[in-house]
Write a protein that holds these residues in place. Structure first.
Motif, PDB file in Angstrom:
ATOM      1  N   SER A  80     -16.158   8.021  51.572  1.00 14.06           N
ATOM      2  CA  SER A  80     -17.355   7.821  50.758  1.00 14.06           C
ATOM      3  C   SER A  80     -17.617   6.341  50.534  1.00 14.06           C
ATOM      4  O   SER A  80     -18.766   5.880  50.578  1.00 14.06           O
ATOM      5  N   VAL A  81     -16.544   5.579  50.299  1.00 13.37           N
ATOM      6  CA  VAL A  81     -16.697   4.137  50.107  1.00 13.37           C
ATOM      7  C   VAL A  81     -17.216   3.506  51.392  1.00 13.37           C
ATOM      8  O   VAL A  81     -18.124   2.659  51.359  1.00 13.37           O
ATOM      9  N   ALA A  82     -16.668   3.924  52.521  1.00 16.16           N
ATOM     10  CA  ALA A  82     -17.124   3.382  53.806  1.00 16.16           C
ATOM     11  C   ALA A  82     -18.602   3.679  54.025  1.00 16.16           C
ATOM     12  O   ALA A  82     -19.349   2.845  54.561  1.00 16.16           O
ATOM     13  N   GLU A  83     -19.049   4.857  53.612  1.00 14.03           N
ATOM     14  CA  GLU A  83     -20.458   5.204  53.793  1.00 14.03           C
ATOM     15  C   GLU A  83     -21.352   4.332  52.917  1.00 14.03           C
ATOM     16  O   GLU A  83     -22.435   3.931  53.326  1.00 14.03           O
ATOM     17  N   MET A  84     -20.901   4.015  51.701  1.00  7.46           N
ATOM     18  CA  MET A  84     -21.680   3.139  50.831  1.00  7.46           C
ATOM     19  C   MET A  84     -21.787   1.736  51.410  1.00  7.46           C
ATOM     20  O   MET A  84     -22.812   1.071  51.282  1.00  7.46           O
ATOM     21  N   TYR A  85     -20.718   1.280  52.041  1.00 14.42           N
ATOM     22  CA  TYR A  85     -20.670  -0.086  52.560  1.00 14.42           C
ATOM     23  C   TYR A  85     -21.407  -0.249  53.887  1.00 14.42           C
ATOM     24  O   TYR A  85     -21.747  -1.371  54.270  1.00 14.42           O
ATOM     25  N   ALA A  86     -21.649   0.835  54.615  1.00 13.10           N
ATOM     26  CA  ALA A  86     -22.282   0.740  55.935  1.00 13.10           C
ATOM     27  C   ALA A  86     -23.778   0.461  55.790  1.00 13.10           C
ATOM     28  O   ALA A  86     -24.459   1.110  54.993  1.00 13.10           O
ATOM     29  N   PRO A  87     -24.312  -0.512  56.537  1.00  6.68           N
ATOM     30  CA  PRO A  87     -25.758  -0.781  56.469  1.00  6.68           C
ATOM     31  C   PRO A  87     -26.545   0.460  56.866  1.00  6.68           C
ATOM     32  O   PRO A  87     -26.299   1.057  57.914  1.00  6.68           O
TER      33      PRO A  87
END
Length: 463
Positions: A265-272
């Motif tokens: 979920s964190v990775a998805e928030m950080y992805a442009p």
């Protein structure tokens, strides 16, 4: 000496000078290394009028950094299968009727609201003094206060920064959970991450400790609040925000997300998710979910967010892959260049590539140097002509009268446009640069007018 110690020493030595240079009352800075908060400190004054110094425990209104925390709260509901990121927001709103809109509400998804690409209007809502009750959130969303109606006004899918979009996410959280937004975020995000002094609740203690914000001209800004919390009304210390930023990094003992969110979920928030435009494009590559991002030449990704309000600028920058991060909170609208200078020192001493923010700050200074160069060239040319006799004071001379009149008119018009339109626009984001540009441009215009008054002589024509 470790990199952190070197940076700490640099900050202690140079931040007070930066406060003086940019005329900023105070700042609080926290550092993250290897995914851990390693330092928190403060400089200058929390309130010059009261003689109250800034300390590491001084709370600041962090403005739009709040949006990153709101995104975490929304993602907790996604992980609980209460909502889906690609669900139309109207699917989950039960206490407010969607207003008519030119564009389809079906395209206004949770994901697009988080990434500022739902076609929602820009702008925000009028605030009131802390001892006054702001209008209800639903009234604000309906446009019955000073702000715009929360509905898509452009085609969803492209970046368009929107505070009303995050106000809509606040309502989403309340309708889905059946709880007050502030209470839910505190329980779901702030408390588990150890953000002990972060709060949306105005208390007497908060009022007495809060950093007083200041306009560009140094005038204090009365603390206020509005109908929506989600877009920019969190109060926190630099260490609180650093704990939040560090939660997106892995350590030897703790996972990404710190148990509040899954690493995915964190990775998805950080992805442009969408390309940024305009001012935001200067410091970012794209907008993620509640965060902005850029990718370095070595493939490493940095994430960041800033907060600007009537009286402050704030910023965090982090590189999750290396565990490095920095948080900078200030109490002045004059802080952008200070923030850029501190971020540059952080990247230099942490062995990180230069980030877009600092590169942009260097390019922004270029017009000043160009104008200074033009002024110097005009002064030398004019001075030389007067000394050797190729120019003389003859404002009514027939020589090149039309060309001189056009040149003088252009100089006056440029000067007028800058002081009536350009300066105000630039000063909103870059007050110190605006002052430098104004001084350099004034010198150029003055020299051009003097040149008009000192036309070439016959001797100058033959040379």
């Amino acid at each position: 000496m470790s990199a952190d110690e070197s940076l700490s020493t640099h900050l202690d030595e140079h931040v007070p000078n930066l406060l003086d240079r940019y005329d900023v009352p105070g700042a609080s800075i926290a550092l993250i290394e290897d995914g851990e908060v390693t330092r928190s400190g403060a400089y200058g004054s929390a309130d010059p009028a009261e003689g109250r110094p800034a300390t590491e425990n001084t709370p600041f209104r962090v403005e739009s950094i709040t949006k990153s925390i709101t995104a975490w709260a929304v993602l907790t509901l996604v992980e609980q299968d209460e909502i889906g990121l690609d669900d139309p927001v109207g699917q989950h709103l039960t206490s407010w009727e969607l207003p008519d809109a030119e564009y389809s509400w079906e395209d206004v998804t949770v994901r697009r609201l988080l990434s500022h690409s739902a076609g929602m209007p820009a702008g925000g809502y009028e605030t009131v003094q802390l001892d006054e009750e702001p209008p209800p959130l639903r009234e604000a969303l309906s446009g019955n206060t000073s702000g715009p109606v929360a509905r898509p006004t452009t085609e969803p899918g492209e970046f368009r920064y929107s505070n009303p979009g995050y106000a809509l996410l606040e309502l989403l959280i309340e309708d889905v959970t059946g709880r007050d937004f502030a209470a839910y975020v505190d329980e779901a995000v702030l408390d588990p991450l150890g953000m002990d002094r972060a709060t949306f609740i105005i208390t007497e203690r908060l009022r007495s400790e809060l950093a007083t914000e200041h306009f560009v001209d140094g005038t204090p800004v009365a603390a206020s609040h509005g109908p929506s919390n989600a877009h920019g009304e969190l109060y926190a210390t630099a260490e609180d925000i650093a704990r939040f930023v560090a939660a997106g990094m892995e350590t030897s003992e703790e996972p990404v997300g710190r148990g509040v969110l899954a690493p995915e979920s964190v990775a998805e928030m950080y992805a442009p998710d969408v390309e940024t435009t305009g001012f935001y494009d200067l410091a970012t590559d794209g907008a993620g979910l509640g965060h902005f991002a850029e990718t370095f030449s070595d493939g490493e990704r940095a994430v960041m967010n800033g907060g600007q309000g009537a009286g402050s600028w704030n910023w965090f920058h982090a590189v999750p892959g290396t565990g490095d991060g920095i948080v900078i909170l200030t109490n002045s609208e004059r802080s952008v260049q200070l923030i850029a200078d501190v971020v540059e020192a952080w990247t230099d001493r942490s062995g990180l590539p230069a980030v877009s923010l600092t590169r942009a700050s260097r390019w922004i200074r270029l017009p000043v140097w160009i104008l200074v160069g033009v002024a110097v060239g005009l002064a030398l040319r004019l001075g030389y002509g007067v000394v050797v006799g190729t120019r003389t004071f003859a404002p009514l001379s027939d020589r090149d009268r039309t060309a001189r009149a056009v040149l003088g008119g252009l100089a006056v018009a440029t000067f007028g446009l800058w002081w009536t339109i350009g300066r105000e626009t630039v000063a909103f984001f870059l007050p110190v640069i605006a002052e430098w540009v104004g001084l350099a441009l004034s010198a150029v215009v003055a020299l051009l007018l003097v040149t008009v008054l000192f036309p070439k002589t016959d001797r100058g024509e033959t040379r």
